[in-house]
Design a protein around this motif. Sequence first.
Motif, PDB file in Angstrom:
ATOM      1  N   UNK A 102       4.376  -3.088  -7.055  1.00  0.00           N
ATOM      2  CA  UNK A 102       3.045  -2.526  -7.254  1.00  0.00           C
ATOM      3  C   UNK A 102       2.619  -1.824  -5.978  1.00  0.00           C
ATOM      4  N   UNK A 103       2.291  -0.545  -6.110  1.00  0.00           N
ATOM      5  CA  UNK A 103       1.893   0.244  -4.952  1.00  0.00           C
ATOM      6  C   UNK A 103       0.438   0.658  -5.143  1.00  0.00           C
ATOM      7  N   UNK A 104      -0.406   0.214  -4.239  1.00  0.00           N
ATOM      8  CA  UNK A 104      -1.826   0.542  -4.335  1.00  0.00           C
ATOM      9  C   UNK A 104      -2.132   1.790  -3.516  1.00  0.00           C
TER      10      UNK A 104
ATOM     11  N   UNK B 279      15.326  11.328  -1.257  1.00  0.00           N
ATOM     12  CA  UNK B 279      14.765  11.469   0.083  1.00  0.00           C
ATOM     13  C   UNK B 279      13.884  10.311   0.505  1.00  0.00           C
ATOM     14  N   UNK B 280      13.480   9.473  -0.446  1.00  0.00           N
ATOM     15  CA  UNK B 280      12.641   8.302  -0.124  1.00  0.00           C
ATOM     16  C   UNK B 280      13.384   6.991  -0.379  1.00  0.00           C
ATOM     17  N   UNK B 281      14.219   6.973  -1.382  1.00  0.00           N
ATOM     18  CA  UNK B 281      14.950   5.760  -1.751  1.00  0.00           C
ATOM     19  C   UNK B 281      16.420   5.910  -1.374  1.00  0.00           C
TER      20      UNK B 281
ATOM     21  N   UNK C 181       4.795   5.394  -3.328  1.00  0.00           N
ATOM     22  CA  UNK C 181       3.634   6.047  -3.926  1.00  0.00           C
ATOM     23  C   UNK C 181       3.117   5.195  -5.095  1.00  0.00           C
ATOM     24  N   UNK C 182       1.866   5.343  -5.456  1.00  0.00           N
ATOM     25  CA  UNK C 182       1.352   4.579  -6.608  1.00  0.00           C
ATOM     26  C   UNK C 182       2.173   4.808  -7.875  1.00  0.00           C
TER      27      UNK C 182
ATOM     28  N   UNK D 284       0.832  -1.194   0.000  1.00  0.00           N
ATOM     29  CA  UNK D 284       0.000   0.000   0.000  1.00  0.00           C
ATOM     30  C   UNK D 284       0.871   1.251   0.000  1.00  0.00           C
ATOM     31  N   UNK D 285       0.298   2.328  -0.443  1.00  0.00           N
ATOM     32  CA  UNK D 285       1.008   3.596  -0.429  1.00  0.00           C
ATOM     33  C   UNK D 285       1.501   3.905   0.988  1.00  0.00           C
TER      34      UNK D 285
END
Length: 123
Positions: free
Chosen positions: A120-122, A64-66, A85-86, A12-13
């Motif tokens: 896959x990000x929902x 900043x996220x990865x 994020x999706x 999930x996101x």
Amino acid sequence: VQLQASGGGLVQAGASLRLSCAPSGPTFSPDGMGWFRQAPGKEREFVAAWRRGGFTYYNDSVKGRFTVSRDNSNGIVYLQMNSLKPEDTATYYCAVHRGILSTVRLSTSYAYWGQGTLVTVSS
């Protein structure tokens, strides 16, 4: 050398995933390794890269996220992905960078592409 990417999945996101890229075959000591991703209907895009000496480079969309890193004891390159994020949904590929530093974001400067792992990000 062959590269095996793993660690993808459905999340999930906001969740996190850690991708791994493990080399097999003759021992090698690359100057750089990179991660790219390709979403359906889109071109492959640069995500992140590690260069010898611990230098790292990121696409602005993931900065900043990865976090990309390499375990020098076994040669595995990791991509820690947080706050997913999706729009991060894609197949992620790792490869060996074989060009000069200025080409680190260009897929044409990479070789030995792994088979990819699907993220896959929902929402």
